[in-house]
Write a protein that holds these residues in place. Structure first.
Motif, mmCIF file in Angstrom:
data_model
loop_
_atom_site.group_PDB
_atom_site.id
_atom_site.type_symbol
_atom_site.label_atom_id
_atom_site.label_comp_id
_atom_site.label_asym_id
_atom_site.label_seq_id
_atom_site.Cartn_x
_atom_site.Cartn_y
_atom_site.Cartn_z
ATOM 1 N N ALA A 86 0.648 -1.297 -0.261
ATOM 2 C CA ALA A 86 -0.394 -0.202 -0.040
ATOM 3 C C ALA A 86 0.752 1.499 -0.200
ATOM 4 O O ALA A 86 0.604 1.992 -0.862
ATOM 5 C CB ALA A 86 -1.039 0.006 0.977
ATOM 6 N N VAL A 87 1.801 1.652 0.968
ATOM 7 C CA VAL A 87 2.962 2.378 0.574
ATOM 8 C C VAL A 87 3.479 2.677 -0.280
ATOM 9 O O VAL A 87 3.726 3.901 -1.140
ATOM 10 C CB VAL A 87 4.187 1.639 1.559
ATOM 11 N N ARG A 88 3.638 1.798 -0.979
ATOM 12 C CA ARG A 88 4.190 1.330 -2.024
ATOM 13 C C ARG A 88 4.308 2.042 -3.775
ATOM 14 O O ARG A 88 4.450 2.487 -4.417
ATOM 15 C CB ARG A 88 5.475 0.406 -2.111
ATOM 16 N N THR A 89 2.400 1.912 -3.667
ATOM 17 C CA THR A 89 1.602 2.304 -5.440
ATOM 18 C C THR A 89 1.251 3.397 -4.377
ATOM 19 O O THR A 89 0.042 3.926 -5.729
ATOM 20 C CB THR A 89 0.984 0.638 -5.048
ATOM 21 N N ARG A 90 0.901 3.392 -3.355
ATOM 22 C CA ARG A 90 -0.131 4.720 -3.145
ATOM 23 C C ARG A 90 -1.561 4.299 -3.515
ATOM 24 O O ARG A 90 -2.619 4.846 -3.802
ATOM 25 C CB ARG A 90 0.386 5.980 -3.701
ATOM 26 N N MET A 91 -1.593 2.960 -3.296
ATOM 27 C CA MET A 91 -3.068 2.394 -3.389
ATOM 28 C C MET A 91 -3.822 1.555 -2.545
ATOM 29 O O MET A 91 -3.307 1.521 -1.863
ATOM 30 C CB MET A 91 -3.033 1.834 -4.794
ATOM 31 N N VAL A 92 -4.859 1.238 -1.968
ATOM 32 C CA VAL A 92 -5.581 0.565 -1.955
ATOM 33 C C VAL A 92 -5.490 -1.224 -1.958
ATOM 34 O O VAL A 92 -5.783 -1.623 -2.891
ATOM 35 C CB VAL A 92 -7.394 0.452 -1.896
ATOM 36 N N VAL A 93 -5.229 -1.893 -1.063
ATOM 37 C CA VAL A 93 -4.058 -2.859 -0.990
ATOM 38 C C VAL A 93 -5.244 -4.509 -0.165
ATOM 39 O O VAL A 93 -6.528 -4.057 0.873
ATOM 40 C CB VAL A 93 -3.026 -3.420 -0.428
ATOM 41 N N HIS A 94 -6.085 -5.364 -0.934
ATOM 42 C CA HIS A 94 -7.000 -5.984 -0.251
ATOM 43 C C HIS A 94 -5.807 -8.004 -0.353
ATOM 44 O O HIS A 94 -5.187 -7.828 -1.292
ATOM 45 C CB HIS A 94 -8.401 -6.659 -1.176
ATOM 46 N N LEU A 95 -6.645 -8.488 0.515
ATOM 47 C CA LEU A 95 -6.708 -9.599 0.971
ATOM 48 C C LEU A 95 -7.928 -10.665 1.251
ATOM 49 O O LEU A 95 -8.636 -10.246 1.719
ATOM 50 C CB LEU A 95 -5.589 -10.354 2.068
ATOM 51 N N ALA A 96 -8.007 -11.654 0.102
ATOM 52 C CA ALA A 96 -9.200 -12.228 0.585
ATOM 53 C C ALA A 96 -8.794 -13.743 -0.062
ATOM 54 O O ALA A 96 -7.684 -14.180 -0.517
ATOM 55 C CB ALA A 96 -9.997 -11.689 -0.599
ATOM 56 N N VAL A 97 -9.849 -14.730 0.027
ATOM 57 C CA VAL A 97 -9.952 -16.087 -0.054
ATOM 58 C C VAL A 97 -11.025 -16.677 -0.592
ATOM 59 O O VAL A 97 -12.307 -15.305 -0.735
ATOM 60 C CB VAL A 97 -9.923 -17.114 1.474
ATOM 61 N N LEU A 98 -11.169 -17.737 -1.320
ATOM 62 C CA LEU A 98 -11.784 -18.078 -2.331
ATOM 63 C C LEU A 98 -13.212 -18.730 -1.164
ATOM 64 O O LEU A 98 -12.802 -19.508 -0.557
ATOM 65 C CB LEU A 98 -11.472 -19.035 -3.245
ATOM 66 N N ASP A 99 -14.658 -17.998 -1.388
ATOM 67 C CA ASP A 99 -15.032 -19.169 -0.231
ATOM 68 C C ASP A 99 -16.651 -19.306 -1.625
ATOM 69 O O ASP A 99 -17.977 -18.772 -1.552
ATOM 70 C CB ASP A 99 -15.852 -18.449 0.669
ATOM 71 N N GLY A 100 -16.399 -20.665 -2.100
ATOM 72 C CA GLY A 100 -18.020 -20.957 -2.500
ATOM 73 C C GLY A 100 -17.810 -19.948 -3.724
ATOM 74 O O GLY A 100 -16.736 -19.777 -4.492
ATOM 75 N N PRO A 101 -19.133 -19.639 -4.386
ATOM 76 C CA PRO A 101 -18.884 -18.815 -5.905
ATOM 77 C C PRO A 101 -18.259 -17.266 -5.141
ATOM 78 O O PRO A 101 -18.444 -16.271 -6.632
ATOM 79 C CB PRO A 101 -20.167 -18.457 -6.469
ATOM 80 N N GLU A 102 -17.657 -16.856 -4.016
ATOM 81 C CA GLU A 102 -18.287 -15.524 -3.649
ATOM 82 C C GLU A 102 -16.145 -15.314 -2.878
ATOM 83 O O GLU A 102 -15.949 -16.470 -2.900
ATOM 84 C CB GLU A 102 -18.665 -15.092 -2.639
ATOM 85 N N ILE A 103 -15.509 -14.368 -3.025
ATOM 86 C CA ILE A 103 -14.604 -14.001 -2.421
ATOM 87 C C ILE A 103 -14.693 -13.220 -1.022
ATOM 88 O O ILE A 103 -15.782 -13.112 -0.509
ATOM 89 C CB ILE A 103 -13.538 -13.000 -2.776
ATOM 90 N N TYR A 104 -14.083 -13.796 0.294
ATOM 91 C CA TYR A 104 -14.814 -13.036 1.242
ATOM 92 C C TYR A 104 -12.751 -12.714 1.846
ATOM 93 O O TYR A 104 -11.674 -12.894 1.458
ATOM 94 C CB TYR A 104 -14.478 -14.362 2.237
ATOM 95 N N TYR A 105 -13.438 -11.313 1.859
ATOM 96 C CA TYR A 105 -12.232 -10.193 2.166
ATOM 97 C C TYR A 105 -11.898 -10.140 3.361
ATOM 98 O O TYR A 105 -12.309 -9.944 5.419
ATOM 99 C CB TYR A 105 -12.452 -8.346 2.331
ATOM 100 N N SER A 119 -15.697 -1.871 -0.239
ATOM 101 C CA SER A 119 -15.646 -3.324 0.420
ATOM 102 C C SER A 119 -14.492 -2.857 1.797
ATOM 103 O O SER A 119 -15.014 -2.117 2.449
ATOM 104 C CB SER A 119 -14.007 -3.824 -0.766
ATOM 105 N N LYS A 120 -15.416 -3.795 2.607
ATOM 106 C CA LYS A 120 -14.764 -4.301 3.729
ATOM 107 C C LYS A 120 -14.523 -5.088 4.132
ATOM 108 O O LYS A 120 -14.788 -6.731 3.425
ATOM 109 C CB LYS A 120 -16.160 -3.772 4.435
ATOM 110 N N VAL A 121 -13.552 -5.815 5.011
ATOM 111 C CA VAL A 121 -13.458 -6.689 6.135
ATOM 112 C C VAL A 121 -14.383 -7.187 6.637
ATOM 113 O O VAL A 121 -15.038 -6.822 7.242
ATOM 114 C CB VAL A 121 -11.869 -6.185 6.975
ATOM 115 N N GLY A 122 -14.277 -8.707 5.965
ATOM 116 C CA GLY A 122 -15.705 -9.388 6.582
ATOM 117 C C GLY A 122 -16.280 -9.342 5.411
ATOM 118 O O GLY A 122 -17.456 -10.057 5.581
ATOM 119 N N GLY A 123 -16.451 -8.844 4.719
ATOM 120 C CA GLY A 123 -17.440 -8.430 3.670
ATOM 121 C C GLY A 123 -16.723 -9.410 2.585
ATOM 122 O O GLY A 123 -16.757 -10.012 2.008
ATOM 123 N N ARG A 124 -18.037 -9.640 1.552
ATOM 124 C CA ARG A 124 -18.251 -10.399 0.516
ATOM 125 C C ARG A 124 -18.389 -9.932 -1.359
ATOM 126 O O ARG A 124 -19.412 -8.411 -0.966
ATOM 127 C CB ARG A 124 -18.765 -11.763 0.441
#
Length: 252
Positions: A86-105, A119-124
């Protein structure tokens, strides 16, 4: 006997850990024959699984909070690298996993800029409309992709993928780009992202992306995303040979 079982089970510190018979025997200092007999019993009782990449935690062990432990280990390993990205790109960074047909942040980093990203942590979000989701879907079998995505295959914006055949073509492009997935206004209008999956011995376990203006040259930050994924992989994955595994960027 219980002491020996405990010695072996203690080696599997993370859900992603994979160890060979030789590695388990060496680390526990138990005879190979004894180690093999105990491992075989643990596999039969579903405490461990035996895969092509080695032994790993089975359904019984993972049922004891294993999913939450896995998410916690992934988030912990990724946290400093997400901040650096995030510091190097000055952009927003996400981490997510795959849960069925969705991603989970699992995490979102970006300071004040993060407020403008819906988007929000815990969101899909539906996987096929996101760079994160496409980065992970690209490494599943066609049958699994269809099973996950067919029930939710519809457009979220004018730029979203709306048919399975389109999705498969897009995932083919992701593989040819060495795993890099790009989303321009497919999930949120006017926003774009570039994502890359974290790949373990048995497939994708998560993904990292940077998000910004959909008109920005996202490809320019792709090497930084690759660096972050490599760094997290180095910390997260213990391979069958006891060494750390990096992300595979050469396949496809």
């Amino acid at each position: 006997m219980m002491e020996r079982v405990t010695l072996i089970m203690d080696l599997f510190e993370r859900p992603q850990t994979h160890l060979t018979l030789e590695a388990v025997s060496r680390r526990t200092q138990l005879p190979r024959s004894t180690t093999h007999r105990i491992l075989d019993q643990l596999v039969r009782l579903d405490w461990l699984r035996h895969t092509v990449a080695g032994y790993t935690l089975g359904s019984r062990a993972l049922g004891l909070g294993g999913r939450e432990i896995g998410h916690s280990a992934l988030r912990s390993a990724a946290a400093p690298h997400l901040l650096d990205l995030a510091v190097r790109t000055r952009m927003v960074v996400h981490l997510a996993v795959l849960d069925g047909p969705e991603i989970y942040y699992l995490d979102k980093v970006g300071g004040r800029a993060a407020v403008d990203i819906p988007s929000k942590v815990g969101g899909r979000a539906v996987a096929h409309c996101t760079g994160l989701g496409k980065a992970m879907l690209a490494w599943l079998t066609p049958e699994e992709i269809d099973a996950r995505c067919a029930p939710v295959m519809e457009r979220r914006t004018a730029h979203s993928i709306g048919r399975l055949d389109q999705l498969h073509r897009e995932l083919g492009l992701v593989r040819r780009r060495n795993g890099l997935a790009i989303d321009r206004g497919e999930c949120f209008p006017d926003l774009g992202c570039v994502g890359l999956a974290l790949r373990g011995p048995e497939g994708p376990v998560g993904a990292i992306s940077v998000v910004g203006d959909g008109r920005s040259p996202l490809e320019l930050v792709a090497p930084l995303v690759v660096d972050a994924v490599r760094a997290v992989s180095d910390e997260l994955f213990e391979t069958a040979h006891g060494a750390e595994a990096g992300v595979d960027l050469k396949s496809g």
